[in-house]
Design a protein around this motif. Sequence first.
Motif, PDB file in Angstrom:
ATOM      1  N   SER A   4       1.027  -1.223  -0.544  1.00 39.34           N
ATOM      2  CA  SER A   4      -0.208   0.091   0.062  1.00 39.34           C
ATOM      3  C   SER A   4       0.922   1.262   0.149  1.00 39.34           C
ATOM      4  O   SER A   4       1.942   1.199   0.480  1.00 39.34           O
ATOM      5  CB  SER A   4      -0.627  -0.097   0.906  1.00 39.34           C
ATOM      6  OG  SER A   4      -0.016  -0.104   2.299  1.00 39.34           O
ATOM      7  N   ILE A  20       1.315   5.744  -4.660  1.00 34.32           N
ATOM      8  CA  ILE A  20       0.586   7.275  -4.804  1.00 34.32           C
ATOM      9  C   ILE A  20      -0.647   6.762  -3.408  1.00 34.32           C
ATOM     10  O   ILE A  20      -0.155   7.901  -2.241  1.00 34.32           O
ATOM     11  CB  ILE A  20       0.295   8.355  -6.198  1.00 34.32           C
ATOM     12  CG1 ILE A  20       1.636   7.770  -7.014  1.00 34.32           C
ATOM     13  CG2 ILE A  20      -0.293   9.783  -6.182  1.00 34.32           C
ATOM     14  CD1 ILE A  20       1.267   8.451  -8.811  1.00 34.32           C
ATOM     15  N   ALA A  21      -1.622   6.239  -4.330  1.00 33.11           N
ATOM     16  CA  ALA A  21      -1.963   6.476  -3.571  1.00 33.11           C
ATOM     17  C   ALA A  21      -2.949   4.437  -3.158  1.00 33.11           C
ATOM     18  O   ALA A  21      -2.614   3.809  -4.799  1.00 33.11           O
ATOM     19  CB  ALA A  21      -3.361   6.952  -3.312  1.00 33.11           C
ATOM     20  N   GLY A  22      -3.564   4.451  -2.520  1.00 26.10           N
ATOM     21  CA  GLY A  22      -4.696   2.618  -3.214  1.00 26.10           C
ATOM     22  C   GLY A  22      -3.297   1.983  -3.055  1.00 26.10           C
ATOM     23  O   GLY A  22      -2.674   1.865  -1.647  1.00 26.10           O
ATOM     24  N   GLN A  70      -3.243   2.554 -12.206  1.00 24.43           N
ATOM     25  CA  GLN A  70      -4.780   3.493 -12.479  1.00 24.43           C
ATOM     26  C   GLN A  70      -4.729   3.777 -14.101  1.00 24.43           C
ATOM     27  O   GLN A  70      -4.314   3.799 -14.904  1.00 24.43           O
ATOM     28  CB  GLN A  70      -5.808   3.526 -11.949  1.00 24.43           C
ATOM     29  CG  GLN A  70      -6.311   3.167 -10.734  1.00 24.43           C
ATOM     30  CD  GLN A  70      -7.239   3.671  -9.958  1.00 24.43           C
ATOM     31  OE1 GLN A  70      -7.698   4.743  -9.813  1.00 24.43           O
ATOM     32  NE2 GLN A  70      -8.071   2.892  -9.232  1.00 24.43           N
ATOM     33  N   LEU A  71      -3.144   4.549 -13.359  1.00 26.88           N
ATOM     34  CA  LEU A  71      -1.843   6.089 -14.294  1.00 26.88           C
ATOM     35  C   LEU A  71      -1.507   4.959 -15.222  1.00 26.88           C
ATOM     36  O   LEU A  71      -2.097   5.239 -16.573  1.00 26.88           O
ATOM     37  CB  LEU A  71      -1.539   7.199 -13.114  1.00 26.88           C
ATOM     38  CG  LEU A  71      -2.040   7.717 -12.993  1.00 26.88           C
ATOM     39  CD1 LEU A  71      -0.355   8.716 -12.154  1.00 26.88           C
ATOM     40  CD2 LEU A  71      -2.598   8.815 -13.943  1.00 26.88           C
ATOM     41  N   ASP A 115      -4.923  -4.326  -8.610  1.00 25.49           N
ATOM     42  CA  ASP A 115      -4.327  -3.819  -7.975  1.00 25.49           C
ATOM     43  C   ASP A 115      -5.172  -2.256  -8.538  1.00 25.49           C
ATOM     44  O   ASP A 115      -5.707  -2.015  -9.897  1.00 25.49           O
ATOM     45  CB  ASP A 115      -2.936  -3.593  -9.475  1.00 25.49           C
ATOM     46  CG  ASP A 115      -1.949  -2.264  -8.930  1.00 25.49           C
ATOM     47  OD1 ASP A 115      -2.289  -1.449  -8.904  1.00 25.49           O
ATOM     48  OD2 ASP A 115      -1.533  -2.259 -10.586  1.00 25.49           O
ATOM     49  N   SER A 116      -5.920  -1.684  -7.217  1.00 20.35           N
ATOM     50  CA  SER A 116      -5.772   0.097  -7.279  1.00 20.35           C
ATOM     51  C   SER A 116      -5.318   1.199  -6.669  1.00 20.35           C
ATOM     52  O   SER A 116      -5.707   1.950  -6.329  1.00 20.35           O
ATOM     53  CB  SER A 116      -7.130  -0.558  -6.050  1.00 20.35           C
ATOM     54  OG  SER A 116      -7.009  -0.373  -5.046  1.00 20.35           O
ATOM     55  N   SER A 117      -3.938   0.676  -7.011  1.00 20.93           N
ATOM     56  CA  SER A 117      -3.059   1.680  -6.528  1.00 20.93           C
ATOM     57  C   SER A 117      -3.399   2.607  -7.993  1.00 20.93           C
ATOM     58  O   SER A 117      -4.036   2.840  -9.194  1.00 20.93           O
ATOM     59  CB  SER A 117      -1.806   1.385  -6.573  1.00 20.93           C
ATOM     60  OG  SER A 117      -1.447   1.690  -8.034  1.00 20.93           O
ATOM     61  N   ALA A 118      -3.314   4.295  -8.093  1.00 25.66           N
ATOM     62  CA  ALA A 118      -3.349   5.617  -8.291  1.00 25.66           C
ATOM     63  C   ALA A 118      -1.929   5.434  -9.423  1.00 25.66           C
ATOM     64  O   ALA A 118      -2.589   5.174 -11.091  1.00 25.66           O
ATOM     65  CB  ALA A 118      -2.943   6.449  -7.611  1.00 25.66           C
ATOM     66  N   HIS A 119      -0.997   4.821  -9.241  1.00 25.79           N
ATOM     67  CA  HIS A 119      -0.188   3.976  -9.397  1.00 25.79           C
ATOM     68  C   HIS A 119      -0.519   3.196 -10.540  1.00 25.79           C
ATOM     69  O   HIS A 119      -0.443   3.289 -12.564  1.00 25.79           O
ATOM     70  CB  HIS A 119       0.943   3.697  -9.302  1.00 25.79           C
ATOM     71  CG  HIS A 119       2.404   3.435 -10.106  1.00 25.79           C
ATOM     72  ND1 HIS A 119       2.690   2.227 -11.341  1.00 25.79           N
ATOM     73  CD2 HIS A 119       3.029   4.026 -10.858  1.00 25.79           C
ATOM     74  CE1 HIS A 119       4.287   2.905 -11.530  1.00 25.79           C
ATOM     75  NE2 HIS A 119       4.759   4.134 -11.755  1.00 25.79           N
TER      76      HIS A 119
END
Length: 177
Positions: free
Chosen positions: A113, A148-150, A167-168, A161-165
Motif C-alpha cells: 500500500s 501514490i495512493a491505494g 490506474q495511471l 491493483d487499485s493503486s493510483a500508479h
Amino acid sequence: MSELTTVARPYARAAFEFAVDSNKIEAWSAMLSFATEVVNNPTIAAILKGDKAAQELASLFVSICEDQLDENGLNFIKIMAENGRLSVLPRVAELYAELESEHKKVINVDVVSAYALSKKQKIELGLSLEKRLARKVNLNCSIDNALIAGMVITAGDLVIDSSAHGQLTRLSNTLQS
C-alpha cells in the motif's frame, strides 16, 4: 527458476503425499526446512557444486542430518542425492510449503500500500479476502510510496491493483492504443 520448479515439483509432491498418508505434515515441513538450511550453508553449497560422487554426497548429508530426520526423511535425501538433486532442496521445501498451505486452506496474501494500514483496515481487508478466496488469509503488508495512493494485493496468481500508479499506467496504455 521455472527449471528448478520443474525438477523440484515431483519431489515436493511425493514428500507431501507421503506426509499426508503418514499424518506427519508438520514433521516433514521441519525436516525439509532443516535440510534446506544445510544446503544453504556456504561450505555445503560449495561441496554440492563440486564433483563428489552421489554416494559421498548422500553419506555426507546423512551424517549431518541424521539427528534431525527420521528414516523416511533420510531415504528421501538419499534418493535426491543419488539423482543429483540436492541443490534443489530449497525449492522443494518452498513447493512443499505451498502444498501444505493449500491443504490447510490457508493462503499468503501480499498487500503493498501507499501508506501504512491501520489495524482496523487490516482486519476488514483480511475478512473481505477470506470471503472472496474461501480460505484463511495471512496478510503480509508493506509500504511503497511510488503507488501514490491505494494498494496492490497479490494472492497466488490473483493480482488486484487499485493503486493510483496502476490506474495511471492503464489509462496511459489505453490512450496509446
